[in-house]
Design a protein around this motif. Structure first.
Motif, short mmCIF file in Angstrom:
data_model
loop_
_atom_site.label_atom_id
_atom_site.label_comp_id
_atom_site.label_asym_id
_atom_site.label_seq_id
_atom_site.Cartn_x
_atom_site.Cartn_y
_atom_site.Cartn_z
N TYR A 82 1.22 27.73 60.92
CA TYR A 82 1.61 28.95 61.79
C TYR A 82 0.54 29.95 61.41
O TYR A 82 -0.09 30.02 60.30
CB TYR A 82 3.04 29.42 61.28
N ALA A 83 0.38 30.99 62.49
CA ALA A 83 -0.54 31.91 62.50
C ALA A 83 -0.25 32.97 61.15
O ALA A 83 0.88 33.38 61.16
CB ALA A 83 -0.76 32.49 63.70
N ASP A 84 -1.23 33.48 60.64
CA ASP A 84 -1.12 34.77 59.86
C ASP A 84 -1.08 35.97 60.52
O ASP A 84 -2.10 36.90 60.70
CB ASP A 84 -2.21 34.60 58.70
N ILE A 85 -0.06 36.03 61.23
CA ILE A 85 0.26 37.62 61.99
C ILE A 85 1.57 38.24 61.55
O ILE A 85 2.21 37.67 60.78
CB ILE A 85 0.51 37.31 63.38
N PRO A 86 1.42 39.51 61.74
CA PRO A 86 2.60 40.44 61.35
C PRO A 86 3.87 39.87 61.94
O PRO A 86 3.86 39.34 62.70
CB PRO A 86 2.26 41.71 61.80
N PRO A 112 15.30 33.03 64.31
CA PRO A 112 15.58 32.83 62.85
C PRO A 112 14.79 31.31 62.21
O PRO A 112 14.93 31.46 61.13
CB PRO A 112 16.92 32.76 62.76
N ALA A 113 14.19 30.86 63.00
CA ALA A 113 13.23 29.50 62.61
C ALA A 113 11.99 29.99 63.05
O ALA A 113 11.56 30.35 64.20
CB ALA A 113 13.91 28.44 63.35
N TYR A 114 10.88 29.35 62.16
CA TYR A 114 9.40 29.46 62.21
C TYR A 114 8.89 28.15 62.82
O TYR A 114 7.78 28.17 63.32
CB TYR A 114 8.65 29.97 61.22
N ALA A 115 9.58 26.92 62.68
CA ALA A 115 8.92 25.83 62.96
C ALA A 115 9.95 25.05 64.19
O ALA A 115 9.25 24.78 65.11
CB ALA A 115 9.01 24.70 61.67
N ILE A 126 13.81 13.58 63.08
CA ILE A 126 12.73 14.12 62.72
C ILE A 126 12.17 13.32 61.44
O ILE A 126 12.72 13.09 60.36
CB ILE A 126 13.00 15.67 62.17
N GLU A 127 10.96 13.02 61.70
CA GLU A 127 10.30 12.01 60.67
C GLU A 127 8.78 12.58 60.29
O GLU A 127 8.16 12.93 61.49
CB GLU A 127 10.06 10.63 61.39
N ASN A 128 8.49 12.69 59.12
CA ASN A 128 7.16 13.29 58.77
C ASN A 128 6.71 14.46 59.61
O ASN A 128 5.68 14.56 60.35
CB ASN A 128 6.24 11.94 59.16
N PHE A 129 7.59 15.62 59.37
CA PHE A 129 7.32 17.03 59.98
C PHE A 129 6.92 17.91 58.85
O PHE A 129 7.91 18.36 58.22
CB PHE A 129 8.72 17.23 60.81
N ASN A 130 5.65 18.13 59.23
CA ASN A 130 5.14 19.17 57.90
C ASN A 130 4.86 20.55 58.65
O ASN A 130 4.11 20.69 59.54
CB ASN A 130 3.87 18.56 57.37
N CYS A 131 5.60 21.56 58.25
CA CYS A 131 5.41 22.95 58.74
C CYS A 131 4.82 23.69 57.62
O CYS A 131 5.63 23.78 56.65
CB CYS A 131 6.63 23.53 59.27
N ILE A 132 4.07 24.58 57.92
CA ILE A 132 3.20 25.51 56.87
C ILE A 132 3.61 27.03 57.27
O ILE A 132 2.73 27.05 58.40
CB ILE A 132 1.88 25.20 56.54
N HIS A 133 4.00 27.71 56.79
CA HIS A 133 3.92 29.16 57.25
C HIS A 133 3.44 30.02 56.00
O HIS A 133 3.53 29.95 54.68
CB HIS A 133 5.46 29.96 57.13
N THR A 137 8.49 34.36 54.37
CA THR A 137 9.50 34.69 55.47
C THR A 137 10.92 34.63 54.87
O THR A 137 11.34 33.80 54.52
CB THR A 137 8.94 34.09 56.66
N TRP A 138 11.58 35.48 55.92
CA TRP A 138 13.13 35.29 55.85
C TRP A 138 13.45 34.31 56.84
O TRP A 138 14.79 33.76 56.60
CB TRP A 138 13.68 36.69 56.36
N LYS A 139 12.55 33.58 57.66
CA LYS A 139 13.19 32.65 58.75
C LYS A 139 13.16 31.19 57.73
O LYS A 139 12.50 30.86 56.91
CB LYS A 139 12.18 32.45 59.65
N LYS A 140 13.85 30.51 58.33
CA LYS A 140 13.83 28.88 57.77
C LYS A 140 13.06 28.19 58.70
O LYS A 140 12.64 28.54 59.86
CB LYS A 140 15.18 28.48 58.02
#
Length: 148
Positions: A82-86, A112-115, A126-133, A137-140
């Motif tokens: 995910y982008a490094d934005i406000p 309320p979810a970022y991915a 969902i298999e091999n799902f890699n999400c980086i924030h 963050t308060w979001k899941k």
């Protein structure tokens, strides 16, 4: 003799069906929202993305007491950064259905979810799902609402 003014449904009929069917607004609604359509058997795999600003949204809908689910969805080998934005904090308890409109991501505002945000779905894998924030963050990462 005055020419009859075309209504929104007349224009929509022409666009959708290729001819003017002269149906009333209520008849048009029955044709467009008859509950017989479905979305199923979707596979999204081998995706790498960076600079992402919105979550993946999988949304069925509830209308007139019935739930239309998106069915048989598979996410496999996804890597999302995910982008490094406000971030805007918007902790709404209720997220509208938008059953009569196309569920554009901006309609849902700040989810309320970022991915991955899933509502009214069945048989989601969902298999091999890699999400980086990049920020705390308060979001899941993943939210499932009414998923069976």
């Amino acid at each position: 003799m005055a020419k009859k003014r075309r209504t929104a449904s007349d224009k929509l009929n022409t666009l959708l069906f290729g001819k003017d069917l002269r149906v009333t607004e209520g008849e048009l609604a029955k044709k467009l929202f008859n509950g017989k359509s479905r979305i199923s058997d979707i596979i999204i795999k081998d995706v790498r993305a960076s600079g992402v600003e919105l979550p993946i949204i999988i949304a069925g809908y509830r209308q007139k007491g019935r739930v239309k689910r998106v069915e048989n969805i598979t996410f496999k080998n996804l890597s999302i950064k995910y982008a490094d934005i406000p971030e805007t904090v918007d902790r709404r308890m209720f997220i509208p259905e938008y059953a009569r409109e196309y569920p554009e991501c901006w309609r849902f505002r700040n989810l309320p979810a970022y991915a991955l945000w899933i509502r009214h779905a069945e048989n989601v894998h969902i298999e091999n799902f890699n999400c980086i924030h990049p920020k705390k963050t308060w979001k899941k990462a993943i939210i499932k609402e009414d998923v069976i």
